[in-house]
Design an enzyme around this catalytic site. Structure first.
Site, PDB file in Angstrom:
ATOM      1  N   ASP A 510       0.851  -1.191   0.000  1.00 59.32           N
ATOM      2  CA  ASP A 510       0.000   0.000   0.000  1.00 59.32           C
ATOM      3  C   ASP A 510       0.888   1.244   0.000  1.00 59.32           C
ATOM      4  OD1 ASP A 510      -2.279   1.561   0.196  1.00 59.32           O
ATOM      5  OD2 ASP A 510      -2.563   1.216   2.340  1.00 59.32           O
ATOM      6  N   GLU A 513       2.656   5.093  -4.020  1.00 61.93           N
ATOM      7  CA  GLU A 513       2.680   6.043  -5.143  1.00 61.93           C
ATOM      8  C   GLU A 513       4.044   6.759  -5.307  1.00 61.93           C
ATOM      9  OE1 GLU A 513      -1.036   4.678  -4.166  1.00 61.93           O
ATOM     10  OE2 GLU A 513       0.201   5.866  -2.807  1.00 61.93           O
TER      11      GLU A 513
END
Length: 926
Positions: A510, A513
């Site tokens: 997770d 980005e």
């Protein structure tokens, strides 16, 4: 290579719009007329535009300013390509004309919408000239020269054009700096050694201005025409535009919206960003690939291999503009002609997806906020108590000590090792979350992951050469540099240490980005062209460093400016590799951030959605888009992640989610539980039943994943992939198919007991009852009480199913039931891939069975094309044949009479077959 000739009137009408755009021979260096100007259109366009502007000026009292030049007036609004795309700038006539562009004010768009650009390119705006073009063994090489500077700094005067005719259905066009090397995406792509012999496309060029014209030979359809606007290639601003042959365009992720993109002045930004899925925002991943349906049902795809911040501007011409701020223009064009083939051809370049372990296709359960391993265990026991299928139990970050990777809360999660042991004993699996931000504040010597990463120099660094410090869940953090191979080894070692205590089976990566609770770093970002480039695409937050790290951060392979969109891919690659080394089995990884080729290493979930009906709908375009992107293992958080779900919403969502390729119910902290055991007996039973239906279909689903791994087939599939000639299917995104055979029509609205869905032409059979529906290709209203999900089997299919158990391990030992859905010609076909469900490279090593089922002339045949010992452990118990027009007098199994049943709705059933899957057989009804 000659320049393209003017098309004659005997050629297909779809192409004649390009006639005036034909280039002269290279010796004449002729000027190219604008693509949209025909001989008679010029006068009409000028006249109409002049009259329109004159009328507007009278009405507006002159607020539109002086009359624009005729060359500007003759550009129709839909074909005005934006010359001043900067956001947060009020574009004035002075600013616009300083760039040499046309300025015409139009009515302002509705709030939150984009509209016709006021500043746009005139037909004679300077571009590049194709100075030379020479044949090569694989295609052509050319030199492009710009004689007049464009308006962004460090314009590149000379460009190299490389064209390779890679296959008959794949074209590769690359434009880069002719003199100096530039950053290129470090992605392994196929290297061809032979030029395509019979391409189904024709490629031609305009010389001055330079332009590419690509046509489909069979229809003459113009797939690309880049003469519509100038090519700009500066160091940090690269732009190329093209006309499109239709408005039916899909892909270009990751975004939330309908599956079919709107071309009404719609700009899609590609820059990985941590934000709850919201319309018009750039989301977690970047996928610069689109699929376009052409008139008549053909399809093609275009992939720009570029990882820099990018935006794609769509407009109603129809037209498209690629705008990126680094790298090169490296295009692959896939000619299909079938949409399924386009996606296969795309994956031949980026790589086919990995074969998941069978347990990955079971039901997964998670929440943030279990609070302890004992509470997690309690949920697992409740699921078992109600005999609700579950293959994997997950934990979010609350299992960690202070939210630090590779640690365990020794108080609240002390029993986690015992829980994992218990899961394994019951044939279940454990998955945990990991974040790439490594806590940097622990006392020296107390937290090995940071100390060792620092010692080895494995973190992103500032321009000053020090670890860049941001802030994520544990507080101040450094960020692992997965572009460095040494980081992969450190990641493996950390996972090995943790696995010794908690033998996990899969990993959930997770925040990759990468996400940062600060903009840039604890000290912000330094001044300069990387963090403040001459042009910033329309990213959320208006800055490349918004909620992520500085673009100037240094990584082993390049600067973060170039590598940002690759961060999740590189972490997934390291994680999959580590799992293989630790467990020796197929890895299971689910990642939030993704990039082309990610399917080789991980699946994807659609992020932090909300418990709302519209979020449930948007999950379908999401999973269909990721099917295009070569990441078939995809799903959304069932029942919604944030907010509070309702029993009705969660029941309907469990029904839909049972047909996500990746099915996980996940919930945030401080909300009521939403696992199936938390609801009333009626809702719980409905959820259990639909999960049992999923588990019964695992042999079919697993075979679809094999075909995805082998050749790039989609698993969750848009209807138009199977019915490309049916234009009514092109906009459908509230239904989908599994493979070619199973139609899923979920309820997506509250308070209803029916659903209207499109049923393509042909005969379809109710999955549960076998009753047939004959459709001419129409919308049909279907009964849908709360406990029911509509599923229909397409005629001509054979679906391998299995008596379901509560885990994939229990299910795979049960007898198979083959469901045959006869076509109007009484034929059917299907297949089954079978292996041990977890070993690496079973297909590649020949450790599998592959069986083909065929029906013709009232004879069902099972043919074993490849066999392994695994197939001897399972039997075929039942054969159900839908659509048998009249009652048989007898049934013969391998020539021997066999008892059977026949129902009035034309279902023939033969039970108690007891045939090993490893044995071929035939069954005839007379």
């Amino acid at each position: 290579m000659k320049s393209y000739k003017k098309l004659t009137t005997t050629q297909p009408a779809a192409c004649r719009v390009e006639e005036e755009g034909a280039a002269p021979p290279p010796t004449s260096r002729g000027k190219l007329a604008p693509w949209w100007v025909g001989s008679g259109l010029l006068v009409v366009a000028v006249l109409l535009s002049t009259i329109t502007v004159w009328v507007l000026r009278q009405v507006s009292g002159g607020w539109l300013g002086p009359t624009p030049p005729p060359k500007c007036l003759l550009v129709p609004e839909s074909r005005r390509f934006d010359c001043y795309p900067e956001r947060r700038v009020v574009v004035t006539q002075e600013l616009c004309e300083s760039r040499g562009c046309c300025f015409i004010q139009t009515s302002p768009p509705a709030e939150g919408k984009q509209g016709v650009p006021w500043c746009f390119y005139p037909p004679d705006f300077p571009s590049y000239t194709l100075e030379s073009l020479n044949q090569t063994a694989l295609g052509m090489v050319g030199l492009l020269v710009r004689r007049e500077k464009a308006y962004y700094p460090r314009d590149i005067e000379k460009l190299r054009l490389d064209v390779e005719f890679e296959t008959d259905t794949r074209l590769h066009i690359k434009i880069t700096d002719a003199a100096n090397p530039r950053y290129e995406v470090p992605l392994d792509v196929p290297q061809v050694t032979k030029r395509a012999e019979n391409p189904i496309y024709s490629l031609n060029f305009s010389w001055d201005p330079f332009g590419v014209l690509l046509q489909r030979k069979a229809t003459g359809a113009v797939l690309l025409n880049t003469t519509v606007a100038p090519l700009i290639f500066a160091d940090q601003f690269l732009q190329i535009s093209t006309s499109l042959p239709s408005k039916f365009l899909y892909g270009l992720g990751e975004h939330r919206g309908s599956f079919l993109h709107s071309l009404e002045w719609n700009t899609l930004t590609l820059w990985a960003r941590d934000v709850s899925p919201t319309e018009s925002f750039n989301l977690y991943g970047a996928h610069p690939f689109y699929l376009l349906m052409e008139e008549g049902g053909d399809a093609h795809g275009v992939f720009l291999l570029n990882s820099n911040a990018m935006e794609v501007a769509l407009q109603p011409a129809p037209g498209l503009t690629w705008r990126t701020i680094g790298g090169v223009l490296d295009f692959y064009i896939f000619l299909g002609p079938d949409p399924n083939m386009v996606i296969q051809q795309y994956q031949q370049v980026i790589g086919f997806p990995a074969m998941p372990p069978l347990w990955a296709l079971g039901f997964h359960l998670c929440r943030w906020g279990y609070g302890s391993s004992n509470e997690t265990w309690q949920t697992v026991r409740a699921m078992r108590n109600y005999q609700i299928p579950q293959d994997a139990q997950w934990n979010d970050i609350d299992y960690m000590d202070g939210y630090r990777d590779f640690t365990l809360d020794s108080q609240k999660f002390a029993s986690l090792p015992s829980l994992v042991q218990d899961l394994h004993k019951h044939g279940q699996h454990y998955v945990m979350i990991l974040d790439p931000g490594i806590s940097s504040t622990s006392p020296h010597g107390s937290y090995w992951p940071f100390d060792e990463g620092l010692r080895r120099g494995l973190f992103l660094n500032t321009t000053q050469g020090q670890p860049l410090i941001g802030k994520v869940w544990p507080g101040f953090t450094a960020f692992a540099d997965f572009s460095n191979p040494d980081t992969h080894q450190w990641w493996l070692e950390n996972l090995q240490h943790f696995y010794a205590h908690v033998p996990f089976d899969g990993l959930w990566i997770d925040m990759n980005e990468p996400s940062n609770f600060m903009d840039g770093s604890e000290h912000g970002c330094p001044p300069g062209d990387l963090d403040s480039p001459p042009y910033t695409p329309a990213v959320l937050g208006d800055s490349l460093s918004a909620k992520t790290v500085c673009a100037s951060a240094k990584q082993k392979a390049s600067v973060h400016y170039n590598l940002h969109n690759l961060y999740g891919l590189m972490e997934a690659k390291a994680t999959a590799s580590a799992l293989i080394q630790i467990r020796g089995k197929r890895p299971f990884v689910i990642s939030r951030s993704t990039f082309p080729s990610q399917g080789r290493y991980s699946g994807h979930w659609l992020g932090d959605n909300r418990s709302q009906w519209k979020d449930m709908y948007y999950s379908i375009p999401g999973l269909l888009s990721f099917s295009l992107f070569g990441i078939p293992l995809v799903g959304a958080d069932i029942c919604g992640f944030s907010g509070s779900t309702s029993e009705e919403l969660c029941t309907r969502w469990m029904q839909l989610g049972a047909f996500y390729p990746f099915a996980r119910n996940h919930n945030t902290q401080n909300e009521k539980a939403q696992d199936p055991t938390a609801f009333s007996p009626a809702a719980r039973t409905a959820m259990k039943d639909v999960l049992l239906t999923r588990y019964s279909l695992l042999p079919f689903l697993y075979t679809l994943f094999h075909r995805a791994h082998l050749q790039g087939d989609t698993v969750a599939r848009p209807l138009f992939f199977e019915f490309p000639w049916d234009v009514a299917t092109w906009e459908l995104d509230r239904q989908f198919l599994w493979g070619r055979s199973l139609l899923v029509t979920p309820v997506l609205e509250p308070g209803v007991d029916s659903v209207t869905g499109y049923v393509p032409q042909g005969t379809w059979y109710d999955f549960y009852t076998g009753s047939s529906v004959n459709s001419s290709g129409e919308m049909l209203k279907m009964s849908a009480p709360l406990e029911h999900l509509n599923l229909h089997i397409r005629e001509g299919s054979v679906l391998p199913t299995q008596k379901p158990g509560t885990t994939t391990e229990m299910t795979r030992g049960n007898p198979l039931r083959l469901i045959v859905a006869l076509s109007s010609h009484a034929t059917a076909w299907g297949d089954l891939f079978w292996d041990d469900g977890e070993s690496l490279d079973t297909f590649e090593q020949g450790n599998y069975s592959y069986v083909v089922f065929n029906v013709t002339q009232n004879i069902f045949t099972s043919t074993v094309l490849h066999a392994s010992t695994e197939a001897t452990k399972v039997t075929i118990g039942t054969l159900s044949i839908f659509g048998v027009q009249k009652p048989p007098s007898k049934v013969l199994l391998n020539g021997q009479e066999k008892p059977f049943s026949y129902l009035d709705n034309q279902i023939l059933t033969v039970s108690d077959l007891g045939i090993s899957l490893s044995q071929g057989f035939s069954l005839q009804w007379l």
